[in-house]
Write a protein that holds these residues in place. Structure first.
Motif, PDB file in Angstrom:
ATOM      1  N   ILE A 129      79.857 -60.813  33.255  1.00 55.88           N
ATOM      2  CA  ILE A 129      80.366 -59.804  32.330  1.00 55.88           C
ATOM      3  C   ILE A 129      81.798 -60.119  31.917  1.00 55.88           C
ATOM      4  O   ILE A 129      82.142 -60.142  30.744  1.00 55.88           O
ATOM      5  CB  ILE A 129      80.290 -58.409  32.979  1.00 55.88           C
ATOM      6  N   CYS A 130      82.653 -60.400  32.912  1.00 52.67           N
ATOM      7  CA  CYS A 130      84.072 -60.513  32.578  1.00 52.67           C
ATOM      8  C   CYS A 130      84.809 -61.550  33.422  1.00 52.67           C
ATOM      9  O   CYS A 130      86.020 -61.613  33.375  1.00 52.67           O
ATOM     10  CB  CYS A 130      84.765 -59.162  32.757  1.00 52.67           C
ATOM     11  N   ARG A 135      88.505 -63.886  37.280  1.00 53.33           N
ATOM     12  CA  ARG A 135      88.896 -63.740  35.882  1.00 53.33           C
ATOM     13  C   ARG A 135      90.225 -64.420  35.569  1.00 53.33           C
ATOM     14  O   ARG A 135      90.386 -65.059  34.538  1.00 53.33           O
ATOM     15  CB  ARG A 135      88.989 -62.247  35.546  1.00 53.33           C
ATOM     16  N   PRO A 142      86.016 -65.806  31.229  1.00 54.66           N
ATOM     17  CA  PRO A 142      86.115 -64.346  31.394  1.00 54.66           C
ATOM     18  C   PRO A 142      85.057 -63.608  30.589  1.00 54.66           C
ATOM     19  O   PRO A 142      85.377 -62.821  29.706  1.00 54.66           O
ATOM     20  CB  PRO A 142      87.531 -64.040  30.915  1.00 54.66           C
ATOM     21  N   GLY A 143      83.800 -63.877  30.893  1.00 52.44           N
ATOM     22  CA  GLY A 143      82.725 -63.165  30.221  1.00 52.44           C
ATOM     23  C   GLY A 143      81.939 -64.080  29.307  1.00 52.44           C
ATOM     24  O   GLY A 143      82.500 -64.734  28.437  1.00 52.44           O
TER      25      GLY A 143
END
Lengths: 218, 191
Positions: A129-130, A135, A142-143
């Motif tokens: 997702i992220c 991250r 980051p996604g």
């Protein structure tokens, strides 16, 4: 088929015909038993949503949960999604299950581009997702929705198999609700929709290449 | 196993001219390590591996450390004239420690069942003198780990058979495990 359509399609909004009673003669007494009236759209989507074949690949620990979901205990076969295809040409669904490193991202996007429409993407877990806990690191994307459109996000680290099944059910609802014409139609029925998404390239400091606009808040 | 001092003396006896230093470790682990110089590192490594009473035949781990330039404050005793009388006072003095990159190897002996022995190699600085001798010719298990150090810290290992990046892609130019590395902001458009 009559029963199956009733049991799976009963919750579809905008349903034009009421449910048949068991043993009844349909919405209209003139329709004999064993015959059902429906729309092409509902029948088409009913077929699509009950045979979503995922692409068989895993990226990290979320893949272990995905494997568990497909095995006998959680049994994704109940939802018609047990046929994990080893080739993107035969797959309808990409489950991005795990951490997408920057080194792996171009290959993931390329696999997505090789899938035929209609195709859907589930981003499974915080990393997909992220970027999750990685991250801010140097090596994790980051996604995945920076490069391919995601239909269902499943939070968790990793999500349990039940969560993946719920995500799959959410995707099925989305497929069932897609009109075949008009603005919300699936991409394969929209000649102007992009067929291939730009594959990011390895740059000197980071991946380079165009990114998708930020996903609208659901 | 012999103590680190004894091992150091053995190396010094076998390799005259080798500059060796024992680096103390103040942490609870208390494992001191042995700093080798560039010219004799390969020979010293061979000696550690082959000497019959040492036989460090297994390099279990090789890793890098980045030491940026830092200043330490120390209390120094200074003689000063105070009111015509020379007195000894304490003053805070700053001392600069130049930065360097370091490769650390953990050695064990499978044959004799002892270890670990920790050896270190230090580069001249963090910018242009970043070459170290590779110990892969002595311990084959260092091959991938030295590539990883090369990739993430930017230490160039001379004598390595296949020095390429191993985790990041070939065109990547940075060394992400260095303290002053700032990742490129690839997610900014999304956030």
């Amino acid at each position: 088929m009559n029963e199956a359509l009733d049991s799976t399609g009963g919750a579809v909004p905008g349903q034009r015909f009421p449910r048949q009673d068991a043993g009844g003669c349909g919405p209209d007494d003139r329709v004999p038993e064993g015959v059902m009236l429906t729309t092409v759209e509902r029948l088409y989507n009913w077929g699509r949503k009950n045979s979503v074949w995922p692409l068989q690949f895993g990226l990290a620990c979320c893949a272990i949960e995905m494997i568990a979901a497909s095995m006998a205990r959680f049994d994704m076969a109940r939802f018609g999604a047990e046929v994990f295809r080893p080739s993107p040409r035969q797959a309808d669904l990409m489950i991005v299950s795990g951490t997408v490193t920057k080194k792996m991202a171009p290959q993931v996007v390329r696999l997505y581009n090789q899938m035929p429409e209609p195709r859907y993407v589930i981003a499974m877990g915080a990393c997909a997702i992220c970027g999750g806990p990685f991250r801010d690191g140097y090596n994790v994307l980051p996604g995945i929705d920076l490069y391919i459109p995601v239909d269902v996000y499943i939070p968790g680290c990793p999500p349990r198999p039940e969560a993946l099944l719920e995500g799959l059910i959410a995707l099925q609802k989305k497929i069932a609700g897609q009109p075949l014409t008009g603005a919300g139609r699936p991409r394969h029925l929209d000649a102007d929709a992009p067929g291939a998404f730009p594959v990011p390239e390895y740059g000197a400091h980071d991946l380079v290449g165009p990114q998708l606009p930020a996903a609208p808040d659901a | 196993m012999q103590t680190l001092e004894q091992i150091k003396d053995r190396i010094a006896a076998a390799l005259p001219g080798a500059r060796l230093a024992v680096i103390a470790n103040a942490s609870p682990a208390g494992q001191p390590s042995l700093l080798l110089d560039h010219e004799h590192a390969l020979e010293a490594a061979r000696f550690l591996r082959d000497a019959p009473e040492l036989r460090f035949d297994y390099a279990s781990n090789a890793t890098g450390v980045d030491w940026p330039e830092r200043t330490v404050k120390e209390r120094v005793k200074v003689k000063k004239m105070i009111d015509g009388v020379e007195k000894e006072t304490e003053e805070l003095a700053e001392r600069k420690i130049p930065g360097c990159l370091e490769a650390v190897y953990h050695l064990y002996s499978m044959e004799l069942g002892h270890g670990p022995l920790i050896i270190r190699l230090r580069t001249g600085n963090r910018t242009d003198r970043v070459t170290l001798p590779s110990l892969t010719p002595v311990w084959r298990s260092c091959e991938f780990q030295e590539r990883e150090i090369f990739d993430l810290f930017g230490i160039v290992f001379e004598g390595h058979p296949d020095l390429r990046r191993i985790l990041m892609w070939d065109g990547f130019e940075d060394h992400p495990m260095r303290k002053d590395y700032a990742p490129a902001a690839s997610g900014e458009a999304k956030a």
